[in-house]
Design an enzyme around this catalytic site. Structure first.
Site, PDB file in Angstrom:
ATOM      1  CG  HIS A 138      -0.234   0.050   2.536  1.00 33.88           C
ATOM      2  ND1 HIS A 138      -0.141  -1.044   3.361  1.00 33.88           N
ATOM      3  CD2 HIS A 138       0.439   1.040   3.156  1.00 33.88           C
ATOM      4  CE1 HIS A 138       0.531  -0.708   4.441  1.00 33.88           C
ATOM      5  NE2 HIS A 138       0.902   0.540   4.340  1.00 33.88           N
TER       6      HIS A 138
HETATM    7  P1  TYD Z   1      -2.392  -3.987   7.600  1.00 28.56           P
HETATM    8  O1  TYD Z   1      -2.620  -2.632   7.010  1.00 28.56           O
HETATM    9  O2  TYD Z   1      -2.865  -5.173   6.844  1.00 28.56           O
HETATM   10  O3  TYD Z   1      -0.839  -4.177   7.933  1.00 28.56           O
HETATM   11  P2  TYD Z   1       0.406  -4.163   6.925  1.00 28.56           P
HETATM   12  O4  TYD Z   1       0.198  -3.023   5.999  1.00 28.56           O
HETATM   13  O5  TYD Z   1       1.570  -3.962   7.823  1.00 28.56           O
HETATM   14  O6  TYD Z   1       0.492  -5.463   6.227  1.00 28.56           O
HETATM   15  O7  TYD Z   1      -3.019  -3.978   9.062  1.00 28.56           O
HETATM   16  C1  TYD Z   1      -3.438  -5.134   9.713  1.00 28.56           C
HETATM   17  C2  TYD Z   1      -4.666  -4.819  10.556  1.00 28.56           C
HETATM   18  O8  TYD Z   1      -4.337  -3.961  11.628  1.00 28.56           O
HETATM   19  C3  TYD Z   1      -5.758  -4.139   9.756  1.00 28.56           C
HETATM   20  O9  TYD Z   1      -6.998  -4.679  10.187  1.00 28.56           O
HETATM   21  C4  TYD Z   1      -5.679  -2.701  10.162  1.00 28.56           C
HETATM   22  C5  TYD Z   1      -5.155  -2.786  11.584  1.00 28.56           C
HETATM   23  N1  TYD Z   1      -4.302  -1.633  12.001  1.00 28.56           N
HETATM   24  C6  TYD Z   1      -4.761  -0.807  13.014  1.00 28.56           C
HETATM   25  O10 TYD Z   1      -5.863  -0.997  13.566  1.00 28.56           O
HETATM   26  N2  TYD Z   1      -3.963   0.204  13.428  1.00 28.56           N
HETATM   27  C7  TYD Z   1      -2.761   0.462  12.872  1.00 28.56           C
HETATM   28  O11 TYD Z   1      -2.058   1.402  13.281  1.00 28.56           O
HETATM   29  C8  TYD Z   1      -2.310  -0.405  11.799  1.00 28.56           C
HETATM   30  C9  TYD Z   1      -0.981  -0.154  11.132  1.00 28.56           C
HETATM   31  C10 TYD Z   1      -3.122  -1.426  11.391  1.00 28.56           C
END
Ligand code: TYD
Length: 132
Positions: free
Chosen positions: A49
């Site tokens: 992303h």
């Molecule tokens: P995700 O965006 O998939 O993580 P990455 O980009 O590192 O692979 O996030 C995983 C889950 O955690 C998703 O449901 C969103 C949640 N999340 C939060 O609630 N707060 C945060 O600060 C972050 C980074 C993710």
């Protein structure tokens, strides 16, 4: 705007090492959020992303992982393999994280609270936004 690999100053003595992170000093933004990624399973890839408006500093405080950073024109791989390496990312950069070591603890400092509306999760949309 973009990304930069920062060398964090280690305060060490005979007992070991310590690194201090201070907002608007060695961290060039006000820190609203801290999260960490750990116990990442084998061969898992994360990220995929970009953000519309977010500054982040990523540090592998333990173990190692690889970031792939993409500005729409070039892709670069950066291995975070030391607790004294800080990867600052700001602006429109597509990021992926690969090759986590089993012991990896990836600490991320962020300039904004979590907001799903700030995410660009489709690569084509990322390129479209870059072109506007
Ligand atoms: P995700 O965006 O998939 O993580 P990455 O980009 O590192 O692979 O996030 C995983 C889950 O955690 C998703 O449901 C969103 C949640 N999340 C939060 O609630 N707060 C945060 O600060 C972050 C980074 C993710």
């Amino acid at each position: 705007m973009g990304y930069e690999l920062m060398s964090l100053h280690i305060l060490g003595d005979s007992r070991g090492s310590l690194i201090a992170l201070e907002e608007n000093y060695n961290i060039p933004f006000a820190i609203k959020r801290v999260y960490y990624i750990f116990d990442t399973k084998k061969d898992v890839q994360r990220g995929f992303h970009a953000h519309i408006d977010l500054k982040q500093l990523a540090i592998c405080v333990k173990g190692e992982c690889t970031f792939i950073l993409d500005d729409g024109k070039h892709r670069e791989e950066i291995r975070l393999d030391s607790a004294s390496k800080g990867l600052l990312i700001e602006g429109l950069i597509w990021r992926e994280m690969h090759n986590f070591s089993p012991d990896c603890v990836l600490l991320v400092l962020a300039s904004e609270h979590y907001n799903e509306d700030d995410y660009i999760r489709e690569y084509d949309k990322f390129l479209e936004i870059l072109a506007t």
